[in-house]
Motif scaffolding. Structure first.
Motif, PDB file in Angstrom:
ATOM      1  N   ASN A  59      98.524 -41.320  46.420  1.00 54.81           N
ATOM      2  CA  ASN A  59      99.229 -42.037  46.043  1.00 54.81           C
ATOM      3  C   ASN A  59      99.508 -42.816  45.248  1.00 54.81           C
ATOM      4  O   ASN A  59     100.278 -42.909  44.192  1.00 54.81           O
ATOM      5  CB  ASN A  59     100.688 -42.195  47.010  1.00 54.81           C
ATOM      6  N   CYS A  60      98.743 -44.248  45.352  1.00 55.73           N
ATOM      7  CA  CYS A  60      98.594 -45.897  44.581  1.00 55.73           C
ATOM      8  C   CYS A  60      97.912 -45.172  43.570  1.00 55.73           C
ATOM      9  O   CYS A  60      98.495 -45.595  42.216  1.00 55.73           O
ATOM     10  CB  CYS A  60      97.213 -46.125  45.804  1.00 55.73           C
ATOM     11  N   VAL A  61      97.280 -44.017  43.018  1.00 56.31           N
ATOM     12  CA  VAL A  61      96.544 -43.588  41.861  1.00 56.31           C
ATOM     13  C   VAL A  61      97.970 -42.937  41.445  1.00 56.31           C
ATOM     14  O   VAL A  61      98.264 -43.373  40.058  1.00 56.31           O
ATOM     15  CB  VAL A  61      95.826 -41.930  42.286  1.00 56.31           C
ATOM     16  N   GLY A  62      98.985 -42.437  41.719  1.00 57.11           N
ATOM     17  CA  GLY A  62     100.138 -41.334  40.825  1.00 57.11           C
ATOM     18  C   GLY A  62     100.917 -42.805  40.609  1.00 57.11           C
ATOM     19  O   GLY A  62     101.223 -42.942  39.532  1.00 57.11           O
ATOM     20  N   MET A  63     100.636 -43.814  41.615  1.00 58.41           N
ATOM     21  CA  MET A  63     101.435 -44.691  40.842  1.00 58.41           C
ATOM     22  C   MET A  63     101.223 -45.786  39.958  1.00 58.41           C
ATOM     23  O   MET A  63     101.946 -46.242  38.884  1.00 58.41           O
ATOM     24  CB  MET A  63     102.253 -46.061  42.229  1.00 58.41           C
ATOM     25  N   HIS A  73     110.572 -47.407  42.380  1.00 55.29           N
ATOM     26  CA  HIS A  73     109.885 -48.358  40.824  1.00 55.29           C
ATOM     27  C   HIS A  73     108.707 -47.496  40.256  1.00 55.29           C
ATOM     28  O   HIS A  73     108.629 -47.460  38.816  1.00 55.29           O
ATOM     29  CB  HIS A  73     109.381 -49.826  41.659  1.00 55.29           C
ATOM     30  N   THR A  74     108.031 -46.699  40.518  1.00 52.98           N
ATOM     31  CA  THR A  74     107.190 -45.739  40.072  1.00 52.98           C
ATOM     32  C   THR A  74     107.838 -44.536  39.335  1.00 52.98           C
ATOM     33  O   THR A  74     107.999 -44.684  38.442  1.00 52.98           O
ATOM     34  CB  THR A  74     106.491 -45.399  41.352  1.00 52.98           C
ATOM     35  N   VAL A  75     109.292 -43.954  39.960  1.00 53.14           N
ATOM     36  CA  VAL A  75     110.081 -43.559  39.737  1.00 53.14           C
ATOM     37  C   VAL A  75     110.910 -43.484  38.013  1.00 53.14           C
ATOM     38  O   VAL A  75     110.700 -43.252  37.196  1.00 53.14           O
ATOM     39  CB  VAL A  75     110.965 -42.473  40.391  1.00 53.14           C
ATOM     40  N   ALA A 110     102.609 -38.666  42.493  1.00 51.66           N
ATOM     41  CA  ALA A 110     103.613 -40.110  43.699  1.00 51.66           C
ATOM     42  C   ALA A 110     104.794 -38.725  44.677  1.00 51.66           C
ATOM     43  O   ALA A 110     104.928 -39.479  45.464  1.00 51.66           O
ATOM     44  CB  ALA A 110     103.733 -41.496  42.857  1.00 51.66           C
ATOM     45  N   THR A 111     105.381 -38.043  43.861  1.00 54.04           N
ATOM     46  CA  THR A 111     106.057 -37.316  44.661  1.00 54.04           C
ATOM     47  C   THR A 111     105.786 -36.448  44.950  1.00 54.04           C
ATOM     48  O   THR A 111     106.061 -36.834  46.357  1.00 54.04           O
ATOM     49  CB  THR A 111     107.438 -36.995  43.138  1.00 54.04           C
ATOM     50  N   VAL A 112     104.651 -35.903  44.907  1.00 53.69           N
ATOM     51  CA  VAL A 112     104.149 -35.113  45.305  1.00 53.69           C
ATOM     52  C   VAL A 112     103.419 -35.393  47.472  1.00 53.69           C
ATOM     53  O   VAL A 112     103.240 -35.058  48.038  1.00 53.69           O
ATOM     54  CB  VAL A 112     103.045 -33.486  45.012  1.00 53.69           C
ATOM     55  N   THR A 113     103.058 -36.868  47.109  1.00 57.50           N
ATOM     56  CA  THR A 113     102.032 -37.391  47.996  1.00 57.50           C
ATOM     57  C   THR A 113     102.833 -38.369  49.205  1.00 57.50           C
ATOM     58  O   THR A 113     102.498 -39.017  49.438  1.00 57.50           O
ATOM     59  CB  THR A 113     100.613 -37.561  47.445  1.00 57.50           C
ATOM     60  N   GLU A 114     104.282 -38.578  48.384  1.00 56.11           N
ATOM     61  CA  GLU A 114     104.092 -39.419  49.069  1.00 56.11           C
ATOM     62  C   GLU A 114     105.338 -38.635  50.436  1.00 56.11           C
ATOM     63  O   GLU A 114     106.051 -37.799  50.569  1.00 56.11           O
ATOM     64  CB  GLU A 114     106.740 -40.375  48.097  1.00 56.11           C
ATOM     65  N   THR A 170     102.794 -36.997  34.463  1.00 57.69           N
ATOM     66  CA  THR A 170     101.698 -36.935  35.493  1.00 57.69           C
ATOM     67  C   THR A 170     101.347 -37.988  36.518  1.00 57.69           C
ATOM     68  O   THR A 170     101.527 -37.686  37.639  1.00 57.69           O
ATOM     69  CB  THR A 170     100.314 -37.036  35.048  1.00 57.69           C
ATOM     70  N   GLY A 171     101.620 -38.946  36.563  1.00 60.82           N
ATOM     71  CA  GLY A 171     101.292 -40.042  37.899  1.00 60.82           C
ATOM     72  C   GLY A 171     103.028 -40.113  38.242  1.00 60.82           C
ATOM     73  O   GLY A 171     103.075 -40.107  40.215  1.00 60.82           O
ATOM     74  N   VAL A 172     103.447 -39.460  38.054  1.00 61.21           N
ATOM     75  CA  VAL A 172     105.564 -40.028  38.690  1.00 61.21           C
ATOM     76  C   VAL A 172     105.188 -38.868  39.831  1.00 61.21           C
ATOM     77  O   VAL A 172     105.713 -38.769  40.518  1.00 61.21           O
ATOM     78  CB  VAL A 172     106.931 -39.524  37.646  1.00 61.21           C
ATOM     79  N   GLY A 173     104.881 -37.615  38.988  1.00 63.23           N
ATOM     80  CA  GLY A 173     104.370 -36.009  39.532  1.00 63.23           C
ATOM     81  C   GLY A 173     103.332 -36.343  40.394  1.00 63.23           C
ATOM     82  O   GLY A 173     103.862 -35.731  42.079  1.00 63.23           O
TER      83      GLY A 173
END
Length: 377
Positions: free
Chosen positions: A286-290, A109-111, A149-153, A144-147
């Protein structure tokens, strides 16, 4: 004045209640979908069940709810726009389930928060539409947020990411072109959803029989008639259908901006519920990115609202003619539920009073061009 205040309070209460139902059903649909795919790893079959649900339930219930009927669409228009829309819906649904299978619900859902980015790119490619600088800037928090979240998933999967991006692009393209179909044909939004579901099922069934059917029937859940998996599949199909219906009901009660905010809030709710129930591990980064991605969606909606007055029309109607429908009242087989145009006028030009279901009557208080938000959520 007192009566007006009571009516306003009642309207707010109805909207809040509908949003609550929408959030609960959507999050339940995603959680159950993930549970099904964990035990029954056939995303194409899950897609088939959802298409069957749309096809089987929509007709009888829409007739019961007195949704305005439509006549046949001309064959040339059908092949030029309706068939590609159905193929796009099919592709988006399958890739959406693949992403849900491969990565956590929260990350998928973040993506999907990148939908505004795809909308901007696709409208530029297909229609040459340029956006104001403020709209382009509002996309930066999403990217930026999706990036982040992706790096930290922790449970990252490349196929899951690619599938989620393809799915988001497909839903974005459907929203763009379904808007043109709705304007050209004046077909009811839910009737278009039903039509696309039926056509997608017709196209998809031979492909499913060839690619998935034999493996599905050999799976232990089907061979042993695992009622838990079968019940989850059934529930997933019903919830997916209900989610579309409630999304339409919410849209018919609020403005486009309010709906966009409610939709973004729904994504937050789905992410939170999935983390709570499914318990997939996440880090605070990861939560910050979402969170940043969802805030970016809200910023995009606000930027579009601010610059709306300066934008040219996105999708001009086909000129010089449109697809025409003769009112069903003109035929001998008169439909008692059809009552003229979207503007609430009878064929004799007399203004009618609203007597039907205000949530399901065509165009009930809905601003122009907002209907496509409901079809693909």
């Amino acid at each position: 004045m007192l009566g007006g205040k009571r009516t306003g309070t009642r309207h707010v209460a109805v909207v809040l209640m509908m949003c609550l139902f929408w959030y609960v059903i959507s999050s339940s649909n995603n959680v159950i979908g993930k549970m099904v795919l964990n035990e029954f790893p056939f995303p194409m079959t899950v897609t088939l069940v959802q298409l069957c649900s749309i096809t089987l339930y929509s007709g009888p219930f829409f007739n019961l709810w007195r949704i305005r009927k439509y006549q046949e669409i001309p064959r040339s228009y059908y092949w030029r726009l309706i068939v590609p829309l159905a193929v796009g819906k099919l592709l988006a649904s399958v890739t959406s389930h693949i992403s849900l299978w491969k990565v956590p619900v929260s990350y998928a859902h973040t993506v999907k928060a990148t939908m505004p980015l795809f909308t901007v790119i696709l409208t530029r490619l297909f229609f040459g539409e340029k956006q104001p600088t403020l709209v382009y800037l509002s996309l930066l928090p999403i990217i930026t947020g999706v990036g982040i979240a992706t790096v930290t998933e922790i449970s990252f999967d490349m196929m899951g990411l690619i599938s989620a991006l393809i799915s988001t692009m497909g839903f974005s393209m459907q929203n763009i072109f379904s808007k043109k179909v709705l304007k050209d044909t004046n077909i009811h939004h839910l009737r278009l959803l039903h039509l696309l579901g039926k056509l997608s099922l017709f196209i998809f069934l031979p492909l499913w029989l060839y690619m998935d059917s034999f493996a599905v029937f050999r799976h232990t859940a089907i061979k042993n008639l695992d009622y838990r998996v079968i019940a989850l599949l059934f529930a997933d199909g019903v919830l997916n259908w209900l989610q579309n219906i409630i999304a339409f009901s919410v849209l018919s009660l609020v403005t486009p901006l309010t709906y966009a905010v409610a939709s973004a809030s729904k994504r937050i709710f789905v992410i939170a519920v999935s983390l709570l129930i499914l318990g997939n591990p996440v880090t605070w980064v990861n939560c910050v990115g979402m969170t940043l991605a969802i805030v970016g969606v809200l910023c995009y909606n606000r930027a579009k609202q601010i610059t709306k007055g300066r934008e040219p029309p996105t999708l001009p109607l086909s000129q010089p003619s449109h697809v025409k429908y003769a009112p069903l009242e003109q035929h001998h087989n008169r439909d008692p539920y059809y009552r003229g145009s979207v503007n609430g006028k009878l064929t004799n030009g007399v203004q009618q009073k609203s007597t039907g279901n205000s949530l399901l009557a065509n165009g009930s208080g809905m601003p122009s061009g907002t209907a496509t938000r409901l079809l693909f959520v």
